[in-house]
Design an enzyme around this catalytic site. Sequence first.
Site, PDB file in Angstrom:
ATOM      1  N   CYS A  34     -10.532  -3.342  -4.425  1.00  0.00           N
ATOM      2  CA  CYS A  34      -9.522  -4.323  -4.857  1.00  0.00           C
ATOM      3  C   CYS A  34     -10.188  -5.580  -5.391  1.00  0.00           C
ATOM      4  O   CYS A  34      -9.725  -6.174  -6.365  1.00  0.00           O
ATOM      5  CB  CYS A  34      -8.566  -4.654  -3.711  1.00  0.00           C
ATOM      6  SG  CYS A  34      -7.458  -3.285  -3.356  1.00  0.00           S
ATOM      7  N   CYS A  59     -10.327  -5.000   0.248  1.00  0.00           N
ATOM      8  CA  CYS A  59     -11.447  -4.052   0.193  1.00  0.00           C
ATOM      9  C   CYS A  59     -12.254  -4.255  -1.093  1.00  0.00           C
ATOM     10  O   CYS A  59     -11.812  -4.936  -2.026  1.00  0.00           O
ATOM     11  CB  CYS A  59     -10.924  -2.618   0.275  1.00  0.00           C
ATOM     12  SG  CYS A  59     -10.232  -2.004  -1.271  1.00  0.00           S
ATOM     13  N   GLU A  63       0.371   5.177   0.576  1.00  0.00           N
ATOM     14  CA  GLU A  63      -0.558   6.210   1.057  1.00  0.00           C
ATOM     15  C   GLU A  63      -0.132   7.598   0.585  1.00  0.00           C
ATOM     16  O   GLU A  63       0.950   7.787   0.020  1.00  0.00           O
ATOM     17  CB  GLU A  63      -0.669   6.128   2.583  1.00  0.00           C
ATOM     18  CG  GLU A  63      -1.250   4.772   3.006  1.00  0.00           C
ATOM     19  CD  GLU A  63      -1.583   4.679   4.478  1.00  0.00           C
ATOM     20  OE1 GLU A  63      -1.136   5.523   5.283  1.00  0.00           O
ATOM     21  OE2 GLU A  63      -2.306   3.719   4.832  1.00  0.00           O
ATOM     22  N   ASN A  72       0.831  -1.210   0.000  1.00  0.00           N
ATOM     23  CA  ASN A  72       0.000   0.000   0.000  1.00  0.00           C
ATOM     24  C   ASN A  72       0.862   1.256   0.000  1.00  0.00           C
ATOM     25  O   ASN A  72       1.896   1.330   0.664  1.00  0.00           O
ATOM     26  CB  ASN A  72      -1.058   0.007   1.116  1.00  0.00           C
ATOM     27  CG  ASN A  72      -0.546  -0.307   2.500  1.00  0.00           C
ATOM     28  OD1 ASN A  72       0.401  -1.052   2.662  1.00  0.00           O
ATOM     29  ND2 ASN A  72      -1.164   0.276   3.500  1.00  0.00           N
ATOM     30  N   GLU A 120      -3.029  -4.595  -3.107  1.00  0.00           N
ATOM     31  CA  GLU A 120      -3.521  -5.539  -4.120  1.00  0.00           C
ATOM     32  C   GLU A 120      -3.577  -4.891  -5.490  1.00  0.00           C
ATOM     33  O   GLU A 120      -3.233  -5.500  -6.506  1.00  0.00           O
ATOM     34  CB  GLU A 120      -4.924  -6.035  -3.745  1.00  0.00           C
ATOM     35  CG  GLU A 120      -5.008  -6.858  -2.482  1.00  0.00           C
ATOM     36  CD  GLU A 120      -5.211  -6.028  -1.216  1.00  0.00           C
ATOM     37  OE1 GLU A 120      -4.751  -4.855  -1.173  1.00  0.00           O
ATOM     38  OE2 GLU A 120      -5.811  -6.542  -0.267  1.00  0.00           O
ATOM     39  N   CYS A 140      -4.202   0.719  -2.508  1.00  0.00           N
ATOM     40  CA  CYS A 140      -4.018  -0.532  -1.767  1.00  0.00           C
ATOM     41  C   CYS A 140      -2.954  -1.416  -2.429  1.00  0.00           C
ATOM     42  O   CYS A 140      -2.735  -1.338  -3.641  1.00  0.00           O
ATOM     43  CB  CYS A 140      -5.318  -1.335  -1.742  1.00  0.00           C
ATOM     44  SG  CYS A 140      -6.657  -0.586  -0.829  1.00  0.00           S
TER      45      CYS A 140
HETATM   46  N1  THU Z   1      -5.348  -1.486   2.389  1.00  0.00           N
HETATM   47  C1  THU Z   1      -4.802  -2.313   1.470  1.00  0.00           C
HETATM   48  O1  THU Z   1      -3.655  -2.133   1.045  1.00  0.00           O
HETATM   49  N2  THU Z   1      -5.552  -3.344   1.027  1.00  0.00           N
HETATM   50  C2  THU Z   1      -6.847  -3.582   1.410  1.00  0.00           C
HETATM   51  O2  THU Z   1      -7.494  -4.442   0.825  1.00  0.00           O
HETATM   52  C3  THU Z   1      -7.406  -2.841   2.514  1.00  0.00           C
HETATM   53  C4  THU Z   1      -6.684  -1.620   2.923  1.00  0.00           C
HETATM   54  C5  THU Z   1      -4.560  -0.342   2.841  1.00  0.00           C
HETATM   55  C6  THU Z   1      -5.077   0.989   2.353  1.00  0.00           C
HETATM   56  C7  THU Z   1      -4.538   1.914   3.407  1.00  0.00           C
HETATM   57  O3  THU Z   1      -3.224   2.295   3.059  1.00  0.00           O
HETATM   58  C8  THU Z   1      -4.484   1.073   4.668  1.00  0.00           C
HETATM   59  O4  THU Z   1      -4.557  -0.272   4.231  1.00  0.00           O
HETATM   60  C9  THU Z   1      -5.615   1.355   5.643  1.00  0.00           C
HETATM   61  O5  THU Z   1      -6.834   1.293   5.029  1.00  0.00           O
END
Ligand code: THU
Length: 160
Positions: free
Chosen positions: A115, A112, A64, A62, A75, A73
């Site tokens: 994704c 999520c 940010e 991920n 994925e 994310c």
């Molecule tokens: N996140 C992911 O990388 N994958 C997911 O399927 C759920 C959330 C990340 C996004 C963000 O950087 C952090 O987790 C908190 O939501």
Amino acid sequence: MKKKKISFELSVFESFDELSEDRQKLMLAAIEARKNAYAPYSNFYVGAAVLLENDEVVIGNNQENASYPSGLCAERVAIFQAGAKYPGVVIKSVAISASSKKNTLSEPAAPCGNCRQAISEYEVRQASAIELLLMGETGEVLKCSSISDILPLSFNSSYL
Ligand code: THU
């Protein structure tokens, strides 16, 4: 009116050690990728590793952003990179590992909705199932044999 039930089965591995050797390797790639996640806002770290039919592994984590919605994310970073680097090569499996600064994650974090939708696009396009392996930092590993299991009634190109 009739009712329709949609259900699916998950495989539950008690721990990482129960996975086959090749899936352990894939999960290790996800764990390694997780360590390079850029997540200073959520302190929630996710790594993903995509296994292709040509045996290449493509990773993502991920990323940010101070403008929160601009982040992405793990994925999607991984699957888009696979699509960019190996267009048209079938995706067999995606391993995902999550951890948190707050506490040790002993359960997997499910991908999520965005994704799921992004992975589903590749599954529909290649017309063969994409397996998912989900893990926290420790503990059980869940295996879904197809992304469609966790995204039933999905929107896809057949509607367009
Ligand atoms: N996140 C992911 O990388 N994958 C997911 O399927 C759920 C959330 C990340 C996004 C963000 O950087 C952090 O987790 C908190 O939501």
